[in-house]
Design an enzyme around this catalytic site. Structure first.
Site, PDB file in Angstrom:
ATOM      1  CB  CYS A   1      -5.291   5.901   9.432  1.00 20.30           C
ATOM      2  SG  CYS A   1      -6.197   4.964   8.210  1.00 20.30           S
TER       3      CYS A   1
ATOM      4  CE1 TYR B   1      -3.597  -2.692   1.164  1.00 16.18           C
ATOM      5  CE2 TYR B   1      -1.819  -3.419   2.600  1.00 16.18           C
ATOM      6  CZ  TYR B   1      -3.050  -3.632   2.018  1.00 16.18           C
ATOM      7  OH  TYR B   1      -3.720  -4.801   2.288  1.00 16.18           O
TER       8      TYR B   1
HETATM    9  C1  LIG Z   1      -2.833   5.087   3.712  1.00 14.40           C
HETATM   10  S1  LIG Z   1      -2.285   5.226   2.056  1.00 14.40           S
HETATM   11  C2  LIG Z   1      -0.555   5.022   2.294  1.00 14.40           C
HETATM   12  C3  LIG Z   1       0.349   5.524   1.208  1.00 14.40           C
HETATM   13  C4  LIG Z   1       1.816   5.723   1.562  1.00 14.40           C
HETATM   14  N1  LIG Z   1       2.344   4.705   2.449  1.00 14.40           N
HETATM   15  C5  LIG Z   1       2.054   7.100   2.158  1.00 14.40           C
HETATM   16  O1  LIG Z   1       2.301   7.192   3.365  1.00 14.40           O
HETATM   17  O2  LIG Z   1       1.980   8.085   1.417  1.00 14.40           O
HETATM   18  C6  LIG Z   1      -2.852   3.719   1.422  1.00 14.40           C
HETATM   19  C7  LIG Z   1      -2.525   3.459  -0.041  1.00 14.40           C
HETATM   20  O3  LIG Z   1      -2.970   2.147  -0.373  1.00 14.40           O
HETATM   21  C8  LIG Z   1      -3.541   2.154  -1.664  1.00 14.40           C
HETATM   22  N2  LIG Z   1      -4.445   0.986  -1.680  1.00 14.40           N
HETATM   23  C9  LIG Z   1      -5.677   0.884  -1.125  1.00 14.40           C
HETATM   24  N3  LIG Z   1      -6.125  -0.377  -1.253  1.00 14.40           N
HETATM   25  C10 LIG Z   1      -5.150  -1.077  -1.889  1.00 14.40           C
HETATM   26  C11 LIG Z   1      -5.011  -2.443  -2.282  1.00 14.40           C
HETATM   27  N4  LIG Z   1      -5.973  -3.322  -2.031  1.00 14.40           N
HETATM   28  N5  LIG Z   1      -3.877  -2.813  -2.899  1.00 14.40           N
HETATM   29  C12 LIG Z   1      -2.894  -1.915  -3.160  1.00 14.40           C
HETATM   30  N6  LIG Z   1      -2.964  -0.618  -2.797  1.00 14.40           N
HETATM   31  C13 LIG Z   1      -4.077  -0.203  -2.171  1.00 14.40           C
HETATM   32  C14 LIG Z   1      -4.189   3.512  -1.799  1.00 14.40           C
HETATM   33  O4  LIG Z   1      -4.311   3.868  -3.159  1.00 14.40           O
HETATM   34  C15 LIG Z   1      -3.193   4.405  -1.029  1.00 14.40           C
HETATM   35  O5  LIG Z   1      -2.217   4.904  -1.904  1.00 14.40           O
END
Ligand SMILES: C[S@@+](CC[C@H](N)C(=O)[O-])C[C@H]1O[C@@H](n2cnc3c(N)ncnc32)[C@H](O)[C@@H]1O
Length: 393
Positions: free
Chosen positions: A345, A250
């Site tokens: 979060c 993610y």
């Molecule tokens: C909380 S953000 C964290 C991003 C990064 N670690 C940061 O701190 O900037 C979660 C990320 O997970 C991605 N995401 C959500 N569900 C996902 C999935 N099933 N597989 C891959 N990525 C996913 C979202 O697009 C987002 O960019």
């Protein structure tokens, strides 16, 4: 029942920005109050047969220490649902957030530990929000939604919004959602229904000497200090070593991947997995100087299931609010990491997943919690899980 006004003795804080009280044996979740208060509250949700009720404190009969005058004219009973704690002093907010994280860990993972919430924001808890997703009401005015409602409260000035955010209130919008962004480099962007209508296409965010590009309303932490604080917490818990192979799941636009890749060096590897197309494009740009970083453009669930990630020395994960869940946890464990660093979060999802890691022999070895969303019930946690067999060696 809804609309009835009742007197309540308010008990402990619960996850979600409310406290727990009892009315004729039934649990009532009460907003805009504090533990130890006696309040007159209006019932906002529930019927005679509901297992629990919701209520909003409309009059404080006995105030608790920690109550302050709200500095927002929109927060409070029936108002904007964006903030939960405008009536609570910052030190008390931090204590309540710590109580919530502690209670979730105890209830869902059976782990009893003190949680001291750290506050990287030493200001007054206002003016921090660098990204606001405005809702638009039927008259085209921007606002924020009421708690648990689609109703929009029109807002001219949000006190937690960063003072340099581009101004969008006072205009009439035909879009359903208007995102306002200001970056650490001063880029001011307005996105209406996913189309950039003001400013550059990409915001530039700088963290620990690196610049990250984030397209439009794509994900980036909203507090100005958050990206740096979380990147440092992740590095301090992973302790990446030269030549290691690490997964960043993610991974967004590559915030943690970049610093992990610098640390493992050209002989190591960081495999990052992200499914949102814009974030993947940004990550490719942000990481182009780090050939040891490989981006997998896929959902984490599928990347793990299909063996694309491969065995790892350590895994970092930063899932959305719903958390990783049992199957992803099991597949992370199968990668064989000696440490897992979980950025969360939602403390409930974290506690549930910590319990799953526990079933696979991984113990909670460290936990830090940060007040990165002042005035709201949100809290960011970074947890270190280690294989129990390594800990006892
Ligand atoms: C909380 S953000 C964290 C991003 C990064 N670690 C940061 O701190 O900037 C979660 C990320 O997970 C991605 N995401 C959500 N569900 C996902 C999935 N099933 N597989 C891959 N990525 C996913 C979202 O697009 C987002 O960019």
């Amino acid at each position: 029942m809804i609309g009835d006004v009742v007197e309540l003795d308010v008990g402990p804080i619960a996850h979600g920005g409310h406290c727990v009280a009892r009315l004729e044996g039934r649990v009532v979740f009460v907003r805009h109050t504090l533990p130890g208060e006696r309040v007159r509250a209006v019932i906002t949700d529930g019927t005679d047969t509901s297992r629990f009720l919701r209520a909003d404190a409309v009059e404080v009969l006995d105030a608790a220490a920690g109550r302050v005058d709200s500095r927002c004219g929109y927060a409070g009973p029936g108002g904007c649902g964006g903030c939960d704690f405008q009536h609570v002093g910052l030190a008390t907010q931090h204590r309540l957030l710590g109580d919530v994280v502690r209670e979730q860990l105890l209830r869902l993972a059976g782990i009893d530990r003190e949680v001291a919430v750290e506050a990287p924001d030493d200001g007054d808890g206002l003016g921090w929000r660098t990204r606001v997703a405005w809702a638009v009401d039927g008259d085209g005015r921007t606002g924020l939604r009421k708690h648990r409602s689609h109703d929009v409260v029109p807002i001219e000035h949000c006190p937690i919004a960063h003072p340099s955010l581009p101004e969008v209130t006072g205009e009439r919008w035909s879009a359903g959602r208007v995102d306002a962004v200001v970056s650490s480099e001063g880029d001011a962007i307005v996105v209406a229904d996913e189309e950039t209508v003001r400013g550059r296409r990409h915001a530039r965010e700088s963290v620990r000497g690196r610049t990250f590009r984030v397209t439009g309303s794509g994900f980036w932490q909203v507090h100005p200090r958050a990206a740096e604080v979380l990147a440092e917490a992740v590095l301090a818990m992973v302790v990446p070593r030269t030549g290691e192979r690490i997964a960043d799941l993610y991974s967004g636009v590559g915030l943690f991947t970049a610093f992990l890749a610098e640390a493992v060096g050209p002989d190591g590897a960081v495999v990052s997995v992200e499914s949102e197309a814009g974030a993947v494009r940004d990550a490719r740009r942000n990481l182009h100087d780090l050939p040891q970083a490989r981006i997998i453009d896929d959902r984490v669930e599928r990347a793990l299931r299909t063996g694309k990630v491969g065995s790892c020395d350590a895994v970092v994960l930063d899932p959305p609010r719903s958390g990783a869940k049992a199957r992803v946890v099991r597949e992370i464990v199968e990668l064989g990491p000696s440490r897992v660093v979980y950025v969360a979060c939602d403390p409930a999802a974290l506690a549930r997943d910590v319990a799953s890691f526990g079933e696979h022999g991984y113990e909670l070895a460290d936990l830090r919690a940060y007040a990165l969303f002042p005035m709201t019930h949100h809290v960011e946690c970074v947890a270190l899980l280690r294989r129990s067999s390594d800990l006892t060696r």
